[in-house]
Design a protein around this motif. Structure first.
Motif, PDB file in Angstrom:
ATOM      1  N   ASP A  17       0.829  -1.205   0.000  1.00 46.91           N
ATOM      2  CA  ASP A  17       0.000   0.000   0.000  1.00 46.91           C
ATOM      3  C   ASP A  17       0.869   1.263   0.000  1.00 46.91           C
ATOM      4  O   ASP A  17       0.571   2.228  -0.711  1.00 46.91           O
ATOM      5  N   LEU A  18       1.973   1.227   0.747  1.00 48.85           N
ATOM      6  CA  LEU A  18       2.844   2.401   0.795  1.00 48.85           C
ATOM      7  C   LEU A  18       3.571   2.613  -0.529  1.00 48.85           C
ATOM      8  O   LEU A  18       3.755   3.747  -0.970  1.00 48.85           O
ATOM      9  N   ASN A  25       4.280  10.113   0.649  1.00 50.36           N
ATOM     10  CA  ASN A  25       3.885  10.649   1.944  1.00 50.36           C
ATOM     11  C   ASN A  25       5.082  10.562   2.897  1.00 50.36           C
ATOM     12  O   ASN A  25       5.501   9.466   3.269  1.00 50.36           O
ATOM     13  N   PRO A  26       5.655  11.700   3.300  1.00 50.61           N
ATOM     14  CA  PRO A  26       6.870  11.659   4.129  1.00 50.61           C
ATOM     15  C   PRO A  26       6.680  10.991   5.476  1.00 50.61           C
ATOM     16  O   PRO A  26       7.651  10.520   6.082  1.00 50.61           O
ATOM     17  N   SER A  27       5.452  10.916   5.959  1.00 48.39           N
ATOM     18  CA  SER A  27       5.229  10.284   7.255  1.00 48.39           C
ATOM     19  C   SER A  27       5.443   8.778   7.211  1.00 48.39           C
ATOM     20  O   SER A  27       5.512   8.123   8.254  1.00 48.39           O
ATOM     21  N   ASN A  28       5.573   8.217   5.994  1.00 49.53           N
ATOM     22  CA  ASN A  28       5.757   6.773   5.858  1.00 49.53           C
ATOM     23  C   ASN A  28       7.225   6.368   5.812  1.00 49.53           C
ATOM     24  O   ASN A  28       7.531   5.172   5.754  1.00 49.53           O
ATOM     25  N   TYR A  57      13.600  10.993   0.336  1.00 51.98           N
ATOM     26  CA  TYR A  57      14.748  11.813   0.724  1.00 51.98           C
ATOM     27  C   TYR A  57      14.960  12.938  -0.287  1.00 51.98           C
ATOM     28  O   TYR A  57      15.331  14.060   0.076  1.00 51.98           O
ATOM     29  N   GLN A  58      14.726  12.626  -1.549  1.00 53.06           N
ATOM     30  CA  GLN A  58      14.920  13.620  -2.603  1.00 53.06           C
ATOM     31  C   GLN A  58      13.927  14.770  -2.451  1.00 53.06           C
ATOM     32  O   GLN A  58      14.285  15.943  -2.609  1.00 53.06           O
ATOM     33  N   LEU A  63      14.719  14.583   5.848  1.00 49.53           N
ATOM     34  CA  LEU A  63      14.554  13.189   6.258  1.00 49.53           C
ATOM     35  C   LEU A  63      15.809  12.350   5.989  1.00 49.53           C
ATOM     36  O   LEU A  63      15.915  11.226   6.485  1.00 49.53           O
ATOM     37  N   TYR A  64      16.733  12.892   5.247  1.00 46.55           N
ATOM     38  CA  TYR A  64      17.903  12.167   4.754  1.00 46.55           C
ATOM     39  C   TYR A  64      18.673  11.458   5.871  1.00 46.55           C
ATOM     40  O   TYR A  64      19.047  12.065   6.872  1.00 46.55           O
ATOM     41  N   ASN A  65      18.889  10.156   5.672  1.00 41.61           N
ATOM     42  CA  ASN A  65      19.680   9.339   6.595  1.00 41.61           C
ATOM     43  C   ASN A  65      20.754   8.625   5.783  1.00 41.61           C
ATOM     44  O   ASN A  65      20.453   7.685   5.040  1.00 41.61           O
ATOM     45  N   PRO A  66      22.009   9.046   5.877  1.00 44.38           N
ATOM     46  CA  PRO A  66      23.051   8.466   5.027  1.00 44.38           C
ATOM     47  C   PRO A  66      23.261   6.973   5.244  1.00 44.38           C
ATOM     48  O   PRO A  66      23.566   6.245   4.301  1.00 44.38           O
ATOM     49  N   ASP A  67      23.099   6.494   6.474  1.00 46.93           N
ATOM     50  CA  ASP A  67      23.275   5.068   6.732  1.00 46.93           C
ATOM     51  C   ASP A  67      22.232   4.246   5.974  1.00 46.93           C
ATOM     52  O   ASP A  67      22.526   3.153   5.471  1.00 46.93           O
TER      53      ASP A  67
END
Length: 238
Positions: A17-18, A25-28, A57-58, A63-67
């Motif tokens: 669904d996501l 949706n950034p909350s996902n 992230y784009q 929200l960007y998380n490099p790991d």
């Protein structure tokens, strides 16, 4: 093959669904990141879900998380010769350092190494891949990332096996061992799991559509009216 890549059997209804209905949706993003780490632990892979993370992230740099990005790329390495790695790279922006990061961004230093490893795999230079991957220059990648990716070495060996199956009908044990980064003494057990056979120092690859060369006869049927259209203009010239 395409359907399983687009919608793997291991994907849950929630992730489906996501990915298909609410992928922007950034909350996902937290759910998709947790799903990535599930893939890492469970030896599963879902390229479309991982691409959805990079797209979020784009659109939402905060929200960007490099790991997470590094782990997405590591999982994509196991899908060579598919386009997964390059699809992921295409979603990575040229970005300045994110002020909200607590530590220096590891991606700029790891990205060239990951691209180099991908290039070795894509060009089937497997001994070179293992040599660089085991070297001191890849220590950070091994100690902090691939060590957490369950079955990473075996997944890369599967990349090599796909290439061998598509290319060879026979291969020496020594050469296969160099492709798999295994002692030659362990090749027999590995080959047995694949249900391949051996003849002395040679491994026999079972016939498949990719490693069998078959002559193809092409017949074209040209009807007389079609031929007349070709001939008549030239015939009309003096």
């Amino acid at each position: 093959m395409t359907s399983s890549w687009h919608t793997p059997a291991t994907r849950t209804e929630l992730i489906e669904d996501l990915v298909t209905g609410h992928r922007y949706n950034p909350s996902n993003v937290g759910i998709l990141e947790d799903y990535l780490y599930h893939q890492i632990r469970a030896q599963e892979y879902d390229c479309m879900a991982n691409l959805a993370i990079l797209k979020l992230y784009q659109f939402n740099p905060e929200l960007y998380n490099p790991d997470v990005v590094v782990n997405v790329l590591i999982k994509a390495l196991t899908a060579v010769p598919g386009p997964d790695f390059n699809l992921c790279i295409s979603l990575l922006d040229e970005r300045p350092p994110i002020a909200t990061l607590d530590e220096p961004d590891p991606l700029p230093s790891l990205l060239p190494a990951l691209k180099g490893l991908h290039d070795f795999l894509y060009r089937c230079r497997f001994p070179a891949f293992w040599s660089v991957y085991r070297s001191e220059q890849s220590e950070n990648l091994r100690d902090n990332y691939t060590v957490e990716c369950v079955g990473f070495d075996d997944a890369i060996r599967e990349v090599a096996i796909r290439a061998v199956k598509a290319t060879f009908t026979k291969i020496t044990k020594a050469r296969l061992a160099s492709y798999l980064d295994l002692p030659e003494s362990d090749v027999d057990a590995y080959v047995e799991k694949l249900e391949w056979t051996t003849s002395g120092d040679v491994v026999n690859i079972p016939p498949n559509p990719d490693n069998q060369i078959e002559a193809t006869v092409v017949q074209e049927s040209i009807k007389l009216p079609q031929l007349a259209k070709v001939i008549s203009p030239s015939a009309a010239k003096p």
